[in-house]
Design an enzyme around this catalytic site. Structure first.
Site, PDB file in Angstrom:
ATOM      1  N   ASP A 145       9.301   2.575   1.440  1.00  0.00           N
ATOM      2  CA  ASP A 145       8.131   3.270   1.982  1.00  0.00           C
ATOM      3  C   ASP A 145       8.033   3.222   3.388  1.00  0.00           C
ATOM      4  O   ASP A 145       7.590   2.166   4.026  1.00  0.00           O
ATOM      5  CB  ASP A 145       6.898   2.609   1.265  1.00  0.00           C
ATOM      6  CG  ASP A 145       5.548   3.601   2.038  1.00  0.00           C
ATOM      7  OD1 ASP A 145       5.598   4.163   2.910  1.00  0.00           O
ATOM      8  OD2 ASP A 145       4.502   3.600   0.912  1.00  0.00           O
ATOM      9  N   PHE A 183       0.853  -1.419   0.002  1.00  0.00           N
ATOM     10  CA  PHE A 183       0.016   0.035  -0.080  1.00  0.00           C
ATOM     11  C   PHE A 183       0.879   1.208   0.016  1.00  0.00           C
ATOM     12  O   PHE A 183       1.590   1.390   0.869  1.00  0.00           O
ATOM     13  CB  PHE A 183      -0.936   0.137   1.080  1.00  0.00           C
ATOM     14  CG  PHE A 183      -1.890   1.264   1.107  1.00  0.00           C
ATOM     15  CD1 PHE A 183      -3.162   0.912   0.618  1.00  0.00           C
ATOM     16  CD2 PHE A 183      -1.552   2.550   1.755  1.00  0.00           C
ATOM     17  CE1 PHE A 183      -4.037   2.132   0.356  1.00  0.00           C
ATOM     18  CE2 PHE A 183      -2.539   3.395   1.623  1.00  0.00           C
ATOM     19  CZ  PHE A 183      -3.523   3.400   0.969  1.00  0.00           C
ATOM     20  N   LYS A 243       3.040  10.071   8.008  1.00  0.00           N
ATOM     21  CA  LYS A 243       2.115   9.755   9.217  1.00  0.00           C
ATOM     22  C   LYS A 243       2.868  10.206  10.620  1.00  0.00           C
ATOM     23  O   LYS A 243       2.515  11.206  10.872  1.00  0.00           O
ATOM     24  CB  LYS A 243       2.128   8.125   9.387  1.00  0.00           C
ATOM     25  CG  LYS A 243       1.049   7.604   8.419  1.00  0.00           C
ATOM     26  CD  LYS A 243       0.602   5.987   8.600  1.00  0.00           C
ATOM     27  CE  LYS A 243      -0.047   5.536   7.721  1.00  0.00           C
ATOM     28  NZ  LYS A 243      -1.393   5.881   8.183  1.00  0.00           N
TER      29      LYS A 243
HETATM   30  C1  LIG Z   1       3.165   2.445   3.976  1.00  0.00           C
HETATM   31  C2  LIG Z   1       2.047   3.700   3.385  1.00  0.00           C
HETATM   32  N1  LIG Z   1       2.415   4.382   2.582  1.00  0.00           N
HETATM   33  C3  LIG Z   1       1.844   5.468   1.990  1.00  0.00           C
HETATM   34  C4  LIG Z   1       0.368   5.639   2.743  1.00  0.00           C
HETATM   35  C5  LIG Z   1      -0.378   6.525   2.213  1.00  0.00           C
HETATM   36  O1  LIG Z   1      -0.315   7.833   3.147  1.00  0.00           O
HETATM   37  P1  LIG Z   1      -1.281   9.210   3.059  1.00  0.00           P
HETATM   38  O2  LIG Z   1      -2.597   8.484   3.635  1.00  0.00           O
HETATM   39  O3  LIG Z   1      -0.566  10.109   4.151  1.00  0.00           O
HETATM   40  O4  LIG Z   1      -1.427   9.581   1.642  1.00  0.00           O
HETATM   41  C6  LIG Z   1       0.297   4.862   3.709  1.00  0.00           C
HETATM   42  C7  LIG Z   1      -1.074   4.997   4.441  1.00  0.00           C
HETATM   43  O5  LIG Z   1      -1.622   4.167   5.205  1.00  0.00           O
HETATM   44  C8  LIG Z   1       0.891   3.837   4.420  1.00  0.00           C
HETATM   45  O6  LIG Z   1       0.595   3.161   5.048  1.00  0.00           O
END
Ligand SMILES: Cc1ncc(COP(=O)(O)O)c(C=O)c1O
Length: 384
Positions: free
Chosen positions: A217, A132, A246
């Site tokens: 990520d 994700f 986050k």
């Molecule tokens: C690993 C990861 N990358 C990216 C995101 C996306 O982040 P945002 O909701 O701040 O765009 C999330 C959100 O849950 C995530 O868990």
């Protein structure tokens, strides 16, 4: 306004993309939040791994208040003190030399994808099944779940997926056209999946052998969540790029792309930008959050209490056949059950504890890193 009035107002005027619980949260302090009726809840969701130093930590509140009274926003046409200091701090804590600030995880990944393409002059990005990376079209193209991707096709060309943990498939997929491999050091939304031993190191080797960039990520795993400052630090590797968001801002929206100098230099003025990215309050909030994590030893605390919580949950597993697995690192914990996730979340809510599930089977525990053993015991006792 009452809960009923506010929920009706939202239903009338908000676009319907969230399944919301019947709860209006008004106030938070540490690991606790209070709803509009004054009921207190123990929060093991923490804004989905955002409130790492707890709700409204006095250091963060004070820093934000002070900055708000001085300068709320100024454009990146000018220099911003807290932005430069935050970049320095992130560089100190990580492999990275250079930082670009945005406002969210998906933006950090968009920037990472663009930088990888620019630095390698290649277009293809390899992501993992179960991944994700966000909801904007680039990040969504690297996101696995068909429920999220399917309705928005055609997505950005050049993205493909390999099985998370299968190094042979990755070796066969990387080609002269590959710009980067993007992975979560521990998959979050995909089910709190820890990669098999040696996998991350082997991915680095494949990338080195083929001149492919490695992006981690760290939006969910970063800033102490897994018991190290960054998830990659559990493995014997350094990436070329990471994305953060986050918990970086301690609750304030801030995202970041962090890169090695030689990679970062591929971007020149005009290649990328964000009006709000690196906003003075956001960066001040992040600096206060990092300082608090350091002062209170929260990275170590995450490691120790995470290990404690996993052990307590495993004891439930020893006595109950419906528990399949307890996994994770630090205070990012997955509890896999035989389809019981919703029941556990509902039962916890009845007992004023907020929990989050990532699927019908898996509960994800991501409490503030300030959580106590007693609070962990309370949550474990609700489940077992
Ligand atoms: C690993 C990861 N990358 C990216 C995101 C996306 O982040 P945002 O909701 O701040 O765009 C999330 C959100 O849950 C995530 O868990």
């Amino acid at each position: 306004m009452s809960y009923e009035e506010i929920s009706m107002l939202g239903e009338k005027h908000l676009i319907n993309v969230y399944n919301r619980l019947p709860l209006l949260l008004e106030r938070g302090e540490g690991t606790r939040v209070w709803d509009s009726e004054g009921n207190e809840y123990l929060d093991f969701v923490a804004g989905i791994a955002v409130n790492s130093v707890g709700h409204c930590h006095p250091n963060v509140v004070e820093a934000v208040r002070e900055q708000a009274g001085k300068l709320i926003h100024c454009s990146n046409l000018y220099h911003i003190e807290s932005q430069a200091k935050l970049a320095e701090k992130i560089s100190e804590l990580s492999f990275g030399d250079k930082v670009f600030f945005g406002n969210s995880g998906t933006e950090a990944n968009e920037a990472a994808i663009k930088l990888a393409r620019r630095a390698t002059e290649n277009n293809e990005i390899i992501a993992a099944e179960g991944s994700f990376h966000g909801r904007s079209l680039g990040s969504l193209s690297a996101t696995w779940k068909n429920r999220y991707r399917g309705p928005f096709k055609p997505l950005v060309p050049g993205f493909s997926f390999v099985k998370y943990g299968d190094i042979e498939e990755l070796k066969n997929r990387v080609s002269g056209e590959t710009a980067a491999v993007i992975l979560e050091p521990i998959q979050g939304e995909g089910g709190v999946n820890v990669p098999p031993e040696g996998y991350i190191e082997a991915v680095r080797e494949v990338c080195d052998d083929t001149g492919t960039l490695l992006i981690f990520d760290e939006v969910q795993t970063g800033m102490g969540r897994t018991g190290r400052w960054f998830g990659y630090q559990h493995y014997d590797v350094e990436p070329d790029i990471i994305s953060l968001a986050k918990s970086l801002g301690g609750g304030f929206p801030v995202g970041a792309l962090v890169a090695r100098k030689e990679v970062a230099e591929a971007f020149t003025p005009g290649d990328h930008a964000s009006t709000f990215g690196g906003n003075p309050i956001a960066c001040t909030s992040a600096l206060a959050t990092i300082k608090t994590i350091e002062q209170e030893g929260l990275v170590e605390r995450s490691r120790e209490l995470g290990s404690y919580m996993r052990n307590q949950l495993k004891k439930i597993g020893e006595e109950n056949s419906w528990v399949y697995e307890v996994r994770g690192k630090g205070l990012m914990i997955g509890f896999e059950t035989d389809g019981k996730a919703q029941e556990i979340v509902d039962n916890a809510l009845e007992q004023n504890v907020l929990l989050n599930k990532v699927s019908d089977d898996v509960i994800r525990f991501v409490p503030p890193l300030t959580v106590t053993k007693k609070e962990i015991d309370k949550v474990v006792s609700l489940i077992g």
